[in-house]
Design a protein around this motif. Structure first.
Motif, PDB file in Angstrom:
ATOM      1  N   SER A   4      29.187 102.662  26.590  1.00 48.99           N
ATOM      2  CA  SER A   4      29.292 101.803  25.410  1.00 48.99           C
ATOM      3  C   SER A   4      30.526 100.916  25.547  1.00 48.99           C
ATOM      4  CB  SER A   4      29.402 102.696  24.162  1.00 48.99           C
ATOM      5  OG  SER A   4      30.176 102.064  23.166  1.00 48.99           O
ATOM      6  N   HIS A  20      25.428 111.763  16.409  1.00 50.04           N
ATOM      7  CA  HIS A  20      26.189 110.965  15.432  1.00 50.04           C
ATOM      8  C   HIS A  20      25.482 110.926  14.075  1.00 50.04           C
ATOM      9  CE1 HIS A  20      23.065 108.555  17.148  1.00 50.04           C
ATOM     10  NE2 HIS A  20      23.345 107.491  16.414  1.00 50.04           N
ATOM     11  N   ARG A  21      24.341 111.547  13.975  1.00 50.83           N
ATOM     12  CA  ARG A  21      23.555 111.435  12.741  1.00 50.83           C
ATOM     13  C   ARG A  21      23.727 112.650  11.824  1.00 50.83           C
ATOM     14  NH1 ARG A  21      20.474 107.044  12.529  1.00 50.83           N
ATOM     15  NH2 ARG A  21      20.194 105.906  14.489  1.00 50.83           N
ATOM     16  N   GLU A  63      34.852 100.369  13.520  1.00 49.01           N
ATOM     17  CA  GLU A  63      34.845  99.043  14.157  1.00 49.01           C
ATOM     18  C   GLU A  63      35.917  98.986  15.262  1.00 49.01           C
ATOM     19  OE1 GLU A  63      32.707  96.306  13.940  1.00 49.01           O
ATOM     20  OE2 GLU A  63      31.500  97.657  12.750  1.00 49.01           O
ATOM     21  N   ALA A  64      35.418  98.688  16.456  1.00 46.42           N
ATOM     22  CA  ALA A  64      36.265  98.765  17.660  1.00 46.42           C
ATOM     23  C   ALA A  64      37.498  97.850  17.598  1.00 46.42           C
ATOM     24  CB  ALA A  64      35.426  98.420  18.896  1.00 46.42           C
ATOM     25  N   LYS A 101      28.022 105.096  13.338  1.00 46.60           N
ATOM     26  CA  LYS A 101      28.186 104.483  14.653  1.00 46.60           C
ATOM     27  C   LYS A 101      29.550 104.838  15.220  1.00 46.60           C
ATOM     28  CE  LYS A 101      25.220 100.402  14.117  1.00 46.60           C
ATOM     29  NZ  LYS A 101      24.541 100.318  15.404  1.00 46.60           N
ATOM     30  N   VAL A 102      29.661 104.774  16.540  1.00 44.56           N
ATOM     31  CA  VAL A 102      30.956 104.925  17.202  1.00 44.56           C
ATOM     32  C   VAL A 102      31.327 103.579  17.838  1.00 44.56           C
ATOM     33  CG1 VAL A 102      30.757 107.377  17.659  1.00 44.56           C
ATOM     34  CG2 VAL A 102      29.808 105.772  19.323  1.00 44.56           C
ATOM     35  N   PRO A 103      32.616 103.318  18.057  1.00 48.07           N
ATOM     36  CA  PRO A 103      33.760 104.219  17.920  1.00 48.07           C
ATOM     37  C   PRO A 103      34.292 104.311  16.501  1.00 48.07           C
ATOM     38  CG  PRO A 103      34.499 102.092  18.735  1.00 48.07           C
ATOM     39  CD  PRO A 103      32.993 102.009  18.656  1.00 48.07           C
TER      40      PRO A 103
HETATM   41  N1  GSH Z   1      30.487  96.596  15.532  1.00 49.22           N
HETATM   42  C1  GSH Z   1      30.629  97.978  15.929  1.00 49.22           C
HETATM   43  C2  GSH Z   1      29.477  98.340  16.826  1.00 49.22           C
HETATM   44  C3  GSH Z   1      29.342  99.843  16.958  1.00 49.22           C
HETATM   45  C4  GSH Z   1      28.064 100.229  17.661  1.00 49.22           C
HETATM   46  O1  GSH Z   1      27.063  99.489  17.642  1.00 49.22           O
HETATM   47  N2  GSH Z   1      28.074 101.404  18.270  1.00 49.22           N
HETATM   48  C5  GSH Z   1      26.911 101.905  18.954  1.00 49.22           C
HETATM   49  C6  GSH Z   1      27.322 102.381  20.333  1.00 49.22           C
HETATM   50  S1  GSH Z   1      27.912 101.011  21.287  1.00 49.22           S
HETATM   51  C7  GSH Z   1      26.356 103.090  18.159  1.00 49.22           C
HETATM   52  O2  GSH Z   1      27.105 103.911  17.688  1.00 49.22           O
HETATM   53  N3  GSH Z   1      25.020 103.181  18.031  1.00 49.22           N
HETATM   54  C8  GSH Z   1      24.387 104.274  17.380  1.00 49.22           C
HETATM   55  C9  GSH Z   1      23.417 103.846  16.321  1.00 49.22           C
HETATM   56  O3  GSH Z   1      23.365 102.659  15.987  1.00 49.22           O
HETATM   57  O4  GSH Z   1      22.702 104.724  15.831  1.00 49.22           O
HETATM   58  C10 GSH Z   1      31.975  98.176  16.634  1.00 49.22           C
HETATM   59  O5  GSH Z   1      32.516  97.194  17.169  1.00 49.22           O
HETATM   60  O6  GSH Z   1      32.510  99.286  16.651  1.00 49.22           O
END
Ligand code: GSH
Length: 216
Positions: A9, A40-41, A66-67, A53-55
């Motif tokens: 990621s 993560h759910r 938010e990263a 969502k991560v991170p």
């Molecule tokens: N805009 C968010 C994007 C975070 C994101 O999309 N994370 C993905 C991994 S890269 C995630 O956790 N996806 C799991 C999901 O959507 O269920 C950030 O910059 O942190």
């Protein structure tokens, strides 16, 4: 501190790389979720990030998702003035580039590499040629802006890597995979900058395994 991340990621890589860059690894617990298994759910994680969502960074009672803000928070916490200058003109410049990468540059790379790299890795069907072409057109449009910007500097804010490079360059590994189809050869300054980034110790420490290897 605790950092919630996942493998492969770019959003996780950028915060882990900043953690190493700023010497924060010793005081940071890293929790890796397997997203395919849905780790993560959980309701517990929803309390930490309602987006699930991560991170995510947790520092005492403070929770931050938010990263990009995570990277800036860690920089300010460490007083990393060179890596993330605090004067308002430079902060605005950083904000400009990190807004641009989310909306344009890395979105284009993500659109292409979802089709050419990630779908295969996650077993999600065949690449869509039309989507790859649209992503490439977008990439060319925005990479041209970065190419010109990098004409007389090694890094986004000048001669040293900063938080702006770690954000804008976060998709470097995906873009550099031979199968990515990101038209990097047309943008030699961008390509060289990606390669320069990969040589930074903090960046190298967080390099993902190539998907083919990771899948084995
Ligand atoms: N805009 C968010 C994007 C975070 C994101 O999309 N994370 C993905 C991994 S890269 C995630 O956790 N996806 C799991 C999901 O959507 O269920 C950030 O910059 O942190």
């Amino acid at each position: 501190m605790k950092l919630y991340v996942t493998d492969l990621s770019p959003n996780s890589r950028r915060v882990l790389a900043v953690m190493h860059q700023l010497g924060l690894a010793g005081e940071t617990e890293v929790q890796k979720f397997n997203l395919v298994e849905g780790q993560h759910r959980s309701e517990d994680f929803r309390e930490i990030n309602p987006n699930m969502k991560v991170p995510v960074l947790v520092d005492g009672d403070f929770k931050l998702w938010e990263a990009n803000p995570i990277m800036i928070y860690m920089s300010d916490r460490q007083g990393a003035e060179e890596f993330c200058p605090s004067d308002s003109a430079t902060r605005i410049e950083i904000l400009r580039w990190i807004s641009w990468e989310v909306q344009h540059f890395n979105r284009a790379i993500g659109d292409i590499t979802w089709e050419t790299v990630a779908k295969q890795f996650f077993n999600m069907g065949e690449p869509d040629a039309e989507k790859i072409k649209a992503g490439q057109e977008n990439f060319r449009r925005f990479a041209a802006v970065l190419e010109e910007h990098l004409a007389d500097r090694d890094f986004i804010l000048g001669d040293k890597p900063t938080v702006a490079d770690f954000a804008v360059g976060s998709h470097s590994a995906l873009a550099l995979y031979p199968q990515s189809q990101v038209p990097l050869l047309e943008f030699p300054k961008v390509l060289a900058w990606f390669q320069r980034l990969e040589t930074l110790p903090a960046w190298a420490k967080t390099a993902p395994q190539a998907p083919a290897e990771a899948a084995e």
